[in-house]
Structures are given as C-alpha cells and as structure tokens.
Scaffold this motif. Structure first.
Motif, PDB file in Angstrom:
ATOM      1  N   MET A 197       0.858  -1.184   0.000  1.00 26.81           N
ATOM      2  CA  MET A 197       0.000   0.000   0.000  1.00 26.81           C
ATOM      3  C   MET A 197       0.891   1.230   0.000  1.00 26.81           C
ATOM      4  O   MET A 197       1.828   1.330   0.794  1.00 26.81           O
ATOM      5  N   LYS A 198       0.599   2.197  -0.862  1.00 27.75           N
ATOM      6  CA  LYS A 198       1.427   3.388  -0.927  1.00 27.75           C
ATOM      7  C   LYS A 198       1.080   4.330   0.217  1.00 27.75           C
ATOM      8  O   LYS A 198      -0.080   4.547   0.550  1.00 27.75           O
ATOM      9  N   ALA A 199       2.120   4.936   0.804  1.00 24.61           N
ATOM     10  CA  ALA A 199       1.893   5.940   1.823  1.00 24.61           C
ATOM     11  C   ALA A 199       1.389   7.218   1.164  1.00 24.61           C
ATOM     12  O   ALA A 199       1.762   7.549   0.052  1.00 24.61           O
ATOM     13  N   GLN A 200       0.532   7.943   1.864  1.00 26.62           N
ATOM     14  CA  GLN A 200       0.065   9.226   1.375  1.00 26.62           C
ATOM     15  C   GLN A 200       1.093  10.282   1.764  1.00 26.62           C
ATOM     16  O   GLN A 200       1.434  10.435   2.933  1.00 26.62           O
ATOM     17  N   VAL A 201       1.597  11.006   0.782  1.00 29.24           N
ATOM     18  CA  VAL A 201       2.597  12.017   1.057  1.00 29.24           C
ATOM     19  C   VAL A 201       2.026  13.376   0.732  1.00 29.24           C
ATOM     20  O   VAL A 201       1.162  13.535  -0.134  1.00 29.24           O
ATOM     21  N   MET A 202       2.485  14.390   1.461  1.00 29.81           N
ATOM     22  CA  MET A 202       2.050  15.747   1.210  1.00 29.81           C
ATOM     23  C   MET A 202       2.541  16.185  -0.165  1.00 29.81           C
ATOM     24  O   MET A 202       3.693  15.976  -0.515  1.00 29.81           O
ATOM     25  N   ARG A 203       1.657  16.794  -0.942  1.00 29.52           N
ATOM     26  CA  ARG A 203       2.013  17.214  -2.283  1.00 29.52           C
ATOM     27  C   ARG A 203       2.642  18.594  -2.254  1.00 29.52           C
ATOM     28  O   ARG A 203       2.171  19.500  -1.573  1.00 29.52           O
ATOM     29  N   HIS A 204       3.696  18.758  -3.002  1.00 27.56           N
ATOM     30  CA  HIS A 204       4.374  20.035  -3.121  1.00 27.56           C
ATOM     31  C   HIS A 204       4.341  20.462  -4.578  1.00 27.56           C
ATOM     32  O   HIS A 204       4.256  19.643  -5.489  1.00 27.56           O
ATOM     33  N   GLU A 205       4.417  21.758  -4.777  1.00 27.15           N
ATOM     34  CA  GLU A 205       4.377  22.277  -6.141  1.00 27.15           C
ATOM     35  C   GLU A 205       5.591  21.797  -6.921  1.00 27.15           C
ATOM     36  O   GLU A 205       6.722  21.852  -6.441  1.00 27.15           O
ATOM     37  N   MET A 206       5.350  21.325  -8.133  1.00 24.96           N
ATOM     38  CA  MET A 206       6.423  20.855  -8.995  1.00 24.96           C
ATOM     39  C   MET A 206       6.564  21.795 -10.181  1.00 24.96           C
ATOM     40  O   MET A 206       5.572  22.100 -10.857  1.00 24.96           O
ATOM     41  N   ALA A 207       7.782  22.257 -10.402  1.00 29.80           N
ATOM     42  CA  ALA A 207       8.058  23.182 -11.498  1.00 29.80           C
ATOM     43  C   ALA A 207       8.872  22.478 -12.565  1.00 29.80           C
ATOM     44  O   ALA A 207       9.876  21.818 -12.263  1.00 29.80           O
ATOM     45  N   CYS A 208       8.445  22.583 -13.811  1.00 35.58           N
ATOM     46  CA  CYS A 208       9.154  21.971 -14.931  1.00 35.58           C
ATOM     47  C   CYS A 208       9.981  23.023 -15.655  1.00 35.58           C
ATOM     48  O   CYS A 208       9.503  24.135 -15.914  1.00 35.58           O
ATOM     49  N   SER A 209      11.230  22.684 -15.968  1.00 39.05           N
ATOM     50  CA  SER A 209      12.153  23.617 -16.615  1.00 39.05           C
ATOM     51  C   SER A 209      12.992  22.865 -17.630  1.00 39.05           C
ATOM     52  O   SER A 209      12.939  21.632 -17.729  1.00 39.05           O
ATOM     53  N   ARG A 210      13.805  23.611 -18.362  1.00 33.23           N
ATOM     54  CA  ARG A 210      14.745  23.043 -19.325  1.00 33.23           C
ATOM     55  C   ARG A 210      16.069  23.773 -19.183  1.00 33.23           C
ATOM     56  O   ARG A 210      16.113  24.984 -18.933  1.00 33.23           O
ATOM     57  N   THR A 211      17.154  23.042 -19.340  1.00 37.35           N
ATOM     58  CA  THR A 211      18.476  23.657 -19.282  1.00 37.35           C
ATOM     59  C   THR A 211      18.744  24.448 -20.560  1.00 37.35           C
ATOM     60  O   THR A 211      18.048  24.303 -21.564  1.00 37.35           O
ATOM     61  N   LEU A 254       9.783  12.831  -5.527  1.00 40.15           N
ATOM     62  CA  LEU A 254       9.904  14.286  -5.473  1.00 40.15           C
ATOM     63  C   LEU A 254       9.074  14.858  -4.333  1.00 40.15           C
ATOM     64  O   LEU A 254       9.542  15.706  -3.556  1.00 40.15           O
ATOM     65  N   SER A 255       7.840  14.402  -4.201  1.00 36.51           N
ATOM     66  CA  SER A 255       6.978  14.891  -3.122  1.00 36.51           C
ATOM     67  C   SER A 255       7.537  14.530  -1.754  1.00 36.51           C
ATOM     68  O   SER A 255       7.560  15.360  -0.833  1.00 36.51           O
ATOM     69  N   TYR A 256       7.986  13.296  -1.620  1.00 39.61           N
ATOM     70  CA  TYR A 256       8.488  12.843  -0.325  1.00 39.61           C
ATOM     71  C   TYR A 256       9.728  13.630   0.098  1.00 39.61           C
ATOM     72  O   TYR A 256       9.792  14.142   1.229  1.00 39.61           O
ATOM     73  N   PHE A 257      10.698  13.728  -0.778  1.00 42.57           N
ATOM     74  CA  PHE A 257      11.955  14.377  -0.388  1.00 42.57           C
ATOM     75  C   PHE A 257      11.794  15.887  -0.234  1.00 42.57           C
ATOM     76  O   PHE A 257      12.448  16.494   0.620  1.00 42.57           O
ATOM     77  N   ALA A 258      10.909  16.488  -1.011  1.00 39.71           N
ATOM     78  CA  ALA A 258      10.607  17.903  -0.785  1.00 39.71           C
ATOM     79  C   ALA A 258      10.016  18.089   0.610  1.00 39.71           C
ATOM     80  O   ALA A 258      10.359  19.034   1.334  1.00 39.71           O
ATOM     81  N   GLY A 259       9.144  17.159   1.007  1.00 40.85           N
ATOM     82  CA  GLY A 259       8.543  17.224   2.326  1.00 40.85           C
ATOM     83  C   GLY A 259       9.530  17.012   3.456  1.00 40.85           C
ATOM     84  O   GLY A 259       9.296  17.446   4.587  1.00 40.85           O
ATOM     85  N   GLU A 260      10.648  16.354   3.154  1.00 39.74           N
ATOM     86  CA  GLU A 260      11.698  16.131   4.154  1.00 39.74           C
ATOM     87  C   GLU A 260      12.753  17.241   4.141  1.00 39.74           C
ATOM     88  O   GLU A 260      13.777  17.129   4.815  1.00 39.74           O
ATOM     89  N   GLY A 261      12.509  18.291   3.363  1.00 38.58           N
ATOM     90  CA  GLY A 261      13.388  19.449   3.405  1.00 38.58           C
ATOM     91  C   GLY A 261      14.483  19.498   2.358  1.00 38.58           C
ATOM     92  O   GLY A 261      15.432  20.284   2.482  1.00 38.58           O
ATOM     93  N   TYR A 262      14.366  18.692   1.308  1.00 40.57           N
ATOM     94  CA  TYR A 262      15.359  18.682   0.234  1.00 40.57           C
ATOM     95  C   TYR A 262      14.808  19.402  -0.997  1.00 40.57           C
ATOM     96  O   TYR A 262      13.586  19.532  -1.174  1.00 40.57           O
ATOM     97  N   ARG A 263      15.707  19.830  -1.857  1.00 36.40           N
ATOM     98  CA  ARG A 263      15.317  20.182  -3.215  1.00 36.40           C
ATOM     99  C   ARG A 263      15.419  18.895  -4.021  1.00 36.40           C
ATOM    100  O   ARG A 263      16.505  18.317  -4.152  1.00 36.40           O
ATOM    101  N   ALA A 264      14.299  18.431  -4.552  1.00 36.01           N
ATOM    102  CA  ALA A 264      14.250  17.160  -5.283  1.00 36.01           C
ATOM    103  C   ALA A 264      14.050  17.440  -6.762  1.00 36.01           C
ATOM    104  O   ALA A 264      13.195  18.241  -7.139  1.00 36.01           O
ATOM    105  N   VAL A 265      14.849  16.754  -7.592  1.00 37.00           N
ATOM    106  CA  VAL A 265      14.874  17.016  -9.029  1.00 37.00           C
ATOM    107  C   VAL A 265      14.861  15.677  -9.765  1.00 37.00           C
ATOM    108  O   VAL A 265      15.533  14.730  -9.356  1.00 37.00           O
ATOM    109  N   ALA A 266      14.091  15.597 -10.840  1.00 40.04           N
ATOM    110  CA  ALA A 266      14.130  14.430 -11.733  1.00 40.04           C
ATOM    111  C   ALA A 266      14.258  14.929 -13.163  1.00 40.04           C
ATOM    112  O   ALA A 266      13.600  15.900 -13.545  1.00 40.04           O
ATOM    113  N   TRP A 267      15.115  14.271 -13.937  1.00 44.08           N
ATOM    114  CA  TRP A 267      15.332  14.730 -15.316  1.00 44.08           C
ATOM    115  C   TRP A 267      14.822  13.725 -16.323  1.00 44.08           C
ATOM    116  O   TRP A 267      14.527  12.578 -15.989  1.00 44.08           O
TER     117      TRP A 267
END
Length: 280
Positions: A1-15, A50-63
C-alpha cells in the motif's frame, strides 16, 4: 500500500545548451537529490520521490535523459560521457555544487560513469538494479541477438504501445498494482523508438567494471527481491567490486522498485542519506 505524502508544487524547466534537458523540481532545501530514470522511463516516474523528499526538506529534481520525455533529441550515438556531461550541466544550472544522486537501471549506469568522472560533485550515490557490464554473461553473438530481438519488432512496424505489455511483464514484480502498471504503460508509450534503441545498444556495450572500484563516495546498492532483470545476486557481485558500498534488497517488488514499493523505497533512501552520509 502506498503511503500518502504531502504534495508540493512541482516546477518543470529546461536547461540551456544542446540538447536542452527537461527536469522537474520540487522543494527548496539546501541539499539536492537528483533522480535518474531507467531505459523505459522518464522524469514522471519519480513523482512520489519528489513529493516525499521535498517534504523532508530537500530540493528534489528528476530529469529526462537526452532523447527522452521532454528533453531534446540528439544526433549520433548514445554516449555515456555525453550524458554525464548533461548531468553536470544540469547541476551547474541548479547551482548544486554537490548532490545526492539516485539512479534506477540505466540511471544507475549513468551514475557509475558520472561518479568516476566527477566524484567531487557527488554527495552520495544510490544505484538501483544496476550493474557495470554484461561482462562474461553474454558473448558478442548473444549481445547482438539481445539487440536484434528488441529491434526487430519495432522495425517490423509494431508500436511501443503494442510492445508495452511484454516489456512490463519482464520488469514488474508479481504484486504490481494497477496504478503502477498504468504508469509503466504510459512511460513506455512515450518512448521515442530510435532514442530507445540507441540507449539499448549503449547499455549492452557499457562497461565500468574497473572504474566503479575507484568510486569513494558513500554508496547504497538497492536490488529487488523479484527482479528478473537484475536479481539480488547481481547486487552481491557489484558489492564485491565496491566493498565500502552498502547493499539492501527490497522485498515483494520487481525491477521498478521506486514505483512498486514507493513508500519503502523513499524511507530506505532517506535513511541512507541521513544516517550513512551525514555521519561522515
């Protein structure tokens, strides 16, 4: 069963630069965690992380790797040194002098190359279901046959949508849930056939067996109990090459462990970062 995590705003960008690399960013912590998908994936596979680690105080990034998802396509072969340079460029644009790097399958292979080339930029490594070489497991003829079996259906006109059920069956564990299955299916349908085939060929001939012995950064090797592609005994072989690395096997999941057991995956990776890395 997946844990429910607090959702944080996700921003999409390009290098900047070429090819432009697409990425999603979540959270604004002082430490950065970057997630690298596998050969059939894209950045969306990491939304739970991304949601989990943002909630733990990190900047989380996926490419999205070059040629995948929303990243630009590219000319020529898939070359791991160029992909490592893409990751370095992403980190520079993020202003991340060092980062915790988490890679699944092909993403883990990219990290084997990156950590060897740019070890000073690595805060920690988590490599999931990855191995440094086909080595003696496959002869030259077997490698060519491996590629042929994957090329021929596409060259014969079968779509990735048609191939998706077979690919998912080879990757997922026996307890895969419907929402995970649907996410995998969506990922495979987004693949660009030529980019996918180029990455497959590069993976077959990839070899960093000697180089990973030189990696000195804190490393977690994660493998899945029901993974038929990279079974847990393969993790033991990799750990023998990296004796300072920590090995852990996640139960009741297949190759795509971050999707199949996301809550456990998040807890294990976070504990490693907190307890192993911060104790240096």
């Amino acid at each position: 069963m997946k844990a429910q995590v607090m959702r944080h705003e996700m921003a999409c960008s390009r290098t900047s630069g070429h090819p432009q690399i697409a990425y999603t960013q979540c959270g604004a912590g002082d430490e950065t965690v970057i997630f690298l998908h596998g050969i059939g994936g894209n950045k969306d596979n990491w939304s739970e992380q991304l949601s989990y680690f943002a909630g733990e105080g990190y900047r989380a990034v996926a490419w999205d790797v070059r040629g995948y998802g929303d990243s630009d396509d590219y000319e020529g072969d898939f070359l791991f040194d160029e992909v490592s340079a893409d990751l370095l460029r992403l980190m520079d644009e993020l202003g991340a002098e060092r980062a915790h790097l988490v890679g699944l399958s092909m993403g883990g292979r990219i990290l084997m190359d990156f950590a060897w080339r740019y070890g000073a930029r690595v805060q920690s490594l988590t490599m999931c279901g990855s191995f440094p070489s086909f080595g003696k497991a496959l002869s030259q003829a077997q490698r060519e046959d491996y590629l042929r079996l994957r090329r021929e259906p596409l060259l014969a006109g079968r779509s990735l949508q048609q191939l998706a059920p077979e690919l998912i069956a080879s990757l997922a564990g026996p307890d895969v849930q419907a929402d995970v299955y649907d996410a995998l299916h969506a990922s495979i349908c987004r693949l660009r056939p030529q980019s996918y085939l180029k990455a497959l060929e590069a993976a077959v001939y990839f070899d960093r067996t000697e180089e990973i012995r030189l990696i000195s950064r804190p490393t977690l090797l994660l493998y899945a109990e029901n993974d038929r592609l990279t079974p847990p005994q393969m993790g033991q072989e990799v750990q023998a090459m990296m004796p300072k690395a920590r090995l852990q096997v996640l139960p009741r999941c297949g190759h795509l462990m971050n999707l199949e057991v996301s809550a456990l995956f998040n807890e294990v990776v976070h504990a490693f970062i907190c307890n192993e890395v911060k104790s240096e």
